[in-house]
Enzyme design. Sequence first.
Site, PDB file in Angstrom:
ATOM      1  N   GLU A 181      -6.479   2.639 -11.408  1.00 44.41           N
ATOM      2  CA  GLU A 181      -5.053   2.345 -11.198  1.00 44.41           C
ATOM      3  C   GLU A 181      -4.725   1.576 -10.106  1.00 44.41           C
ATOM      4  O   GLU A 181      -5.591   1.607  -9.380  1.00 44.41           O
ATOM      5  CB  GLU A 181      -4.546   4.052 -11.089  1.00 44.41           C
ATOM      6  CG  GLU A 181      -4.780   4.697 -11.873  1.00 44.41           C
ATOM      7  CD  GLU A 181      -3.998   6.363 -11.620  1.00 44.41           C
ATOM      8  OE1 GLU A 181      -3.252   6.441 -10.840  1.00 44.41           O
ATOM      9  OE2 GLU A 181      -4.395   7.327 -12.346  1.00 44.41           O
ATOM     10  N   LYS A 241      -3.213   0.609  -7.012  1.00 39.85           N
ATOM     11  CA  LYS A 241      -2.848   1.539  -5.596  1.00 39.85           C
ATOM     12  C   LYS A 241      -1.656   0.740  -4.932  1.00 39.85           C
ATOM     13  O   LYS A 241      -1.855  -0.253  -4.373  1.00 39.85           O
ATOM     14  CB  LYS A 241      -4.168   1.275  -4.756  1.00 39.85           C
ATOM     15  CG  LYS A 241      -3.857   2.050  -3.475  1.00 39.85           C
ATOM     16  CD  LYS A 241      -5.189   1.963  -2.569  1.00 39.85           C
ATOM     17  CE  LYS A 241      -5.054   3.016  -1.542  1.00 39.85           C
ATOM     18  NZ  LYS A 241      -3.874   2.953  -0.720  1.00 39.85           N
ATOM     19  N   ARG A 292       3.835   8.322  -0.552  1.00 39.59           N
ATOM     20  CA  ARG A 292       3.544   9.174  -1.392  1.00 39.59           C
ATOM     21  C   ARG A 292       4.623  10.543  -1.844  1.00 39.59           C
ATOM     22  O   ARG A 292       5.090  10.831  -0.586  1.00 39.59           O
ATOM     23  CB  ARG A 292       2.146   9.715  -1.253  1.00 39.59           C
ATOM     24  CG  ARG A 292       1.597  10.637  -2.152  1.00 39.59           C
ATOM     25  CD  ARG A 292       0.182  10.887  -1.796  1.00 39.59           C
ATOM     26  NE  ARG A 292      -0.364  11.799  -2.535  1.00 39.59           N
ATOM     27  CZ  ARG A 292      -1.838  12.005  -2.746  1.00 39.59           C
ATOM     28  NH1 ARG A 292      -2.891  11.537  -1.842  1.00 39.59           N
ATOM     29  NH2 ARG A 292      -2.264  12.917  -3.560  1.00 39.59           N
ATOM     30  N   ARG A 296       3.769  13.235   1.953  1.00 38.05           N
ATOM     31  CA  ARG A 296       2.062  13.632   2.080  1.00 38.05           C
ATOM     32  C   ARG A 296       1.989  14.510   3.156  1.00 38.05           C
ATOM     33  O   ARG A 296       1.142  15.391   3.063  1.00 38.05           O
ATOM     34  CB  ARG A 296       1.373  12.063   2.400  1.00 38.05           C
ATOM     35  CG  ARG A 296       0.316  12.154   3.054  1.00 38.05           C
ATOM     36  CD  ARG A 296      -1.042  11.873   2.346  1.00 38.05           C
ATOM     37  NE  ARG A 296      -1.942  12.333   3.395  1.00 38.05           N
ATOM     38  CZ  ARG A 296      -3.039  11.638   3.840  1.00 38.05           C
ATOM     39  NH1 ARG A 296      -2.505  10.254   3.991  1.00 38.05           N
ATOM     40  NH2 ARG A 296      -3.938  12.121   4.534  1.00 38.05           N
ATOM     41  N   GLU A 306       3.957   7.454  -6.209  1.00 29.85           N
ATOM     42  CA  GLU A 306       4.130   6.484  -5.053  1.00 29.85           C
ATOM     43  C   GLU A 306       5.472   5.725  -5.016  1.00 29.85           C
ATOM     44  O   GLU A 306       5.774   5.375  -6.349  1.00 29.85           O
ATOM     45  CB  GLU A 306       3.014   5.401  -4.887  1.00 29.85           C
ATOM     46  CG  GLU A 306       2.718   4.750  -3.702  1.00 29.85           C
ATOM     47  CD  GLU A 306       2.085   5.446  -2.563  1.00 29.85           C
ATOM     48  OE1 GLU A 306       1.509   6.881  -3.039  1.00 29.85           O
ATOM     49  OE2 GLU A 306       1.855   4.910  -1.543  1.00 29.85           O
ATOM     50  N   PHE A 352       1.502   8.976 -10.904  1.00 30.80           N
ATOM     51  CA  PHE A 352       0.187   9.044 -10.980  1.00 30.80           C
ATOM     52  C   PHE A 352      -0.583  10.467 -11.261  1.00 30.80           C
ATOM     53  O   PHE A 352      -1.702  10.219 -11.836  1.00 30.80           O
ATOM     54  CB  PHE A 352      -0.786   8.163 -10.180  1.00 30.80           C
ATOM     55  CG  PHE A 352      -0.554   8.834  -8.761  1.00 30.80           C
ATOM     56  CD1 PHE A 352      -1.188   9.866  -8.243  1.00 30.80           C
ATOM     57  CD2 PHE A 352      -0.004   8.044  -7.622  1.00 30.80           C
ATOM     58  CE1 PHE A 352      -0.996  10.334  -6.904  1.00 30.80           C
ATOM     59  CE2 PHE A 352       0.305   8.459  -6.361  1.00 30.80           C
ATOM     60  CZ  PHE A 352      -0.251   9.762  -5.815  1.00 30.80           C
ATOM     61  N   ARG A 387     -10.918  15.526   0.674  1.00 30.62           N
ATOM     62  CA  ARG A 387     -11.049  14.231   0.280  1.00 30.62           C
ATOM     63  C   ARG A 387     -12.402  14.106  -0.241  1.00 30.62           C
ATOM     64  O   ARG A 387     -13.373  14.751   0.318  1.00 30.62           O
ATOM     65  CB  ARG A 387     -11.059  13.401   1.695  1.00 30.62           C
ATOM     66  CG  ARG A 387     -11.143  12.021   1.637  1.00 30.62           C
ATOM     67  CD  ARG A 387     -11.242  11.378   2.891  1.00 30.62           C
ATOM     68  NE  ARG A 387     -10.303  11.534   4.038  1.00 30.62           N
ATOM     69  CZ  ARG A 387      -9.084  10.716   3.729  1.00 30.62           C
ATOM     70  NH1 ARG A 387      -9.072   9.865   2.956  1.00 30.62           N
ATOM     71  NH2 ARG A 387      -8.122  10.943   4.640  1.00 30.62           N
ATOM     72  N   LYS A 407     -10.781   4.814  -3.250  1.00 33.85           N
ATOM     73  CA  LYS A 407      -9.899   3.758  -3.161  1.00 33.85           C
ATOM     74  C   LYS A 407     -10.544   2.352  -2.976  1.00 33.85           C
ATOM     75  O   LYS A 407     -11.916   2.325  -2.369  1.00 33.85           O
ATOM     76  CB  LYS A 407      -9.014   3.803  -2.091  1.00 33.85           C
ATOM     77  CG  LYS A 407      -9.437   4.031  -0.656  1.00 33.85           C
ATOM     78  CD  LYS A 407      -8.523   4.636   0.314  1.00 33.85           C
ATOM     79  CE  LYS A 407      -8.870   5.278   1.786  1.00 33.85           C
ATOM     80  NZ  LYS A 407      -8.286   5.998   2.164  1.00 33.85           N
TER      81      LYS A 407
HETATM   82  N1  ATP Z   1      -2.445   5.462  -8.476  1.00 25.82           N
HETATM   83  C1  ATP Z   1      -2.629   5.950  -7.266  1.00 25.82           C
HETATM   84  N2  ATP Z   1      -3.109   7.129  -7.184  1.00 25.82           N
HETATM   85  C2  ATP Z   1      -3.336   8.085  -6.141  1.00 25.82           C
HETATM   86  N3  ATP Z   1      -2.859   7.295  -4.748  1.00 25.82           N
HETATM   87  C3  ATP Z   1      -2.177   6.487  -4.748  1.00 25.82           C
HETATM   88  C4  ATP Z   1      -2.033   5.520  -5.767  1.00 25.82           C
HETATM   89  N4  ATP Z   1      -1.245   4.349  -5.683  1.00 25.82           N
HETATM   90  C5  ATP Z   1      -0.977   4.572  -4.314  1.00 25.82           C
HETATM   91  N5  ATP Z   1      -1.512   5.693  -3.773  1.00 25.82           N
HETATM   92  C6  ATP Z   1      -1.634   6.156  -2.278  1.00 25.82           C
HETATM   93  O1  ATP Z   1      -2.830   5.720  -1.692  1.00 25.82           O
HETATM   94  C7  ATP Z   1      -3.082   6.862  -0.529  1.00 25.82           C
HETATM   95  C8  ATP Z   1      -4.456   6.695  -0.268  1.00 25.82           C
HETATM   96  O2  ATP Z   1      -4.897   5.492   0.396  1.00 25.82           O
HETATM   97  P1  ATP Z   1      -4.872   5.033   1.800  1.00 25.82           P
HETATM   98  O3  ATP Z   1      -6.200   5.052   2.313  1.00 25.82           O
HETATM   99  O4  ATP Z   1      -3.933   3.583   1.725  1.00 25.82           O
HETATM  100  O5  ATP Z   1      -3.994   5.933   2.520  1.00 25.82           O
HETATM  101  P2  ATP Z   1      -3.997   6.336   3.972  1.00 25.82           P
HETATM  102  O6  ATP Z   1      -2.678   7.247   3.894  1.00 25.82           O
HETATM  103  O7  ATP Z   1      -4.040   5.260   4.821  1.00 25.82           O
HETATM  104  O8  ATP Z   1      -5.419   7.232   3.684  1.00 25.82           O
HETATM  105  P3  ATP Z   1      -5.438   8.477   3.041  1.00 25.82           P
HETATM  106  O9  ATP Z   1      -4.257   9.042   2.308  1.00 25.82           O
HETATM  107  O10 ATP Z   1      -6.894   8.140   2.183  1.00 25.82           O
HETATM  108  O11 ATP Z   1      -5.797   9.509   4.229  1.00 25.82           O
HETATM  109  C9  ATP Z   1      -2.492   8.053  -1.371  1.00 25.82           C
HETATM  110  O12 ATP Z   1      -2.223   8.999  -0.400  1.00 25.82           O
HETATM  111  C10 ATP Z   1      -1.406   7.559  -2.086  1.00 25.82           C
HETATM  112  O13 ATP Z   1      -0.187   7.613  -1.271  1.00 25.82           O
END
Ligand code: ATP
EC number: 6.5.1.1
Length: 585
Positions: free
Chosen positions: A249, A251, A256, A271, A301, A342, A419, A425
């Site tokens: 998907e 990102k 979120r 989140r 998102e 999503f 996690r 990712k």
């Molecule tokens: N298609 C998708 N499916 C799931 N999450 C997505 C999607 N697109 C964007 N996201 C976002 O990506 C986030 C996770 O990646 P990222 O590592 O960049 O975030 P982070 O806040 O820095 O780390 P994390 O959430 O893993 O602690 C998710 O929490 C969500 O907000």
Amino acid sequence: MQYGDLVKVYEAIESTASRLEMADILANLFRSSDCKNIRTIVYMTQGNIVPDFYPEKLGMADKLYLRALSMATGQKGSRIKELWDKEGDTGKVTELVFANKSQTTLFSQDLTLERVHTALLKICRADGDGSQDLKMKLLADILHDAKPNEAKYIARLATGRMRIGIAAQTVIDALAIAFATKADKPDIERAFNITSDLGLVGETLCQNGIDGVRGMKVHVGNPIRAMLAERLSSPEELLERLDGKAMFEYKYDGLRIQAHISDSGIKLYSRRLEDMTEQFPDVAKALREAFTGVDAIVEGECVPIDINTGEFLPFQEVSHRRGRKHDLSEAIEDYPVRFHLFDCLYFDGEDLTLKPLPQRRETLSKCVKITPSVKLSEAKVLDDPEKVQTFFMQALADGCEGLMAKSIANDSIYRAGARGYLWIKYKKEYRSEMNDTVDLVAVGAFYGRGKRGGTYGALLMATYNPDSDSFETVCKLGSGFSDVDLATIPEKLNKTKLDSKFTRVNSKLEADVWFEPYLVLEVRGAEITLSPIHTCERGAIRDDAGFAIRFPRYTGTTRIDKKARDATTSAEITDMYRKQLKQSN
Ligand SMILES: Nc1ncnc2c1ncn2[C@@H]1O[C@H](COP(=O)(O)OP(=O)(O)OP(=O)(O)O)[C@@H](O)[C@H]1O
């Protein structure tokens, strides 16, 4: 229960560094407490008085707290201020002031747990005229009857700095020790992850035992703790980890949001479980229009959109909404967002968190109609690394951070609060920060919408490539224009309007209007990325991609001193990209 009993437990906890010992001390307290007090104990021990997702937040201003301290102890404000200037810590000042306070007066009342809790709740809820005075009186009232050690913890709790080092996990351990067995811990954890309310889990456990906790259900209105992703850095690794085939998907780079939809309304949670409903009334409205069922919990998102270019804006643009109550409508108009869904965790009475992803995705696609503001995440099931890479490049070109790879196996449940490798990712950086401005040539334009109806919404900008003597597109420019610019720039451009694309312009995009390259504008961007849709130095890094400037803004300077062929060259962009390339992550 006396508040002092809880304080004694805090003191014991603070005197040990061992997590196991902390859990034991807390478990003893749970065992000896009445079930009706368990919730409050759990919240307070974590520095709260309600679950995280409730609106009531502790965090009284230090000055207000110090006034309450003066009122409660009869000590002069000037003396307290002196101590504060010296110590700079409300807890410490409280201790010093209480050391001088004459023993509890004749008129003092019992300081029960319930009394402290009720007073703090009222403080959080006080709003409007006179609320500062009310807060101060409420706090002074409990401080008045507190012993020195109790006052210290009230100070820490009221000002939002409890910090006794008890994490949710330690509370879960303690609950398991007190009311169940070690083997029951995963059930307690799950109950917490699907309700985000550890106080409720504790109370249920005390009242109905582990079976009661196993029976706890996903509930519309209680946020589910977010499932998180691991990371890997190549399509091959992703596929290998996910049995050779997965759902990929886009990102999105936004905020979120977990949306809880029911008859009684829509609630939006971040989140971190903050209630964001007030800041995104437009999202709630759009969801209501798109939703086809009775009730649901969906996740997605929220991404800010540039209405002029149709492209995503930096995530920070969403923050313009924060803290705004009165001029929110302006912020909504200036910074519109699109919600890309999503996941679907609950739909029309059915908990979907333990169902595999393909089933949740199918339900998601049925439970909403696609509208301009509510869309599903772009998704493809892929098993070929080449195709994954192409999809990844497409995601970058569309302004996303990369891809999420998600397991589609039978066990691909929604693992709330965890996690793991069910979601991975992939955001190997093909981006490079821009430190300098560039001078770009306008080669085309797109018609505007909304406020820019009837004129151009965005210009198609290009660099110059002297090797091929051609102009290569590098971004759509729609930001940074003043009202005067919006009146004068189109006028200048229209003098060079053409019937079709100028022969020396190399573009894969179809502009609404084409110009002879002439007008050079100074532009500041956030970063340079690879892009399959722009032609600037196509092939320099990857065969199927050129460079694009992300989040470009007009600086206000028209380079009248430069001709089109004096613009920044494509090779200079490659240089800038290489010099600033971020480390892969
Ligand atoms: N298609 C998708 N499916 C799931 N999450 C997505 C999607 N697109 C964007 N996201 C976002 O990506 C986030 C996770 O990646 P990222 O590592 O960049 O975030 P982070 O806040 O820095 O780390 P994390 O959430 O893993 O602690 C998710 O929490 C969500 O907000």
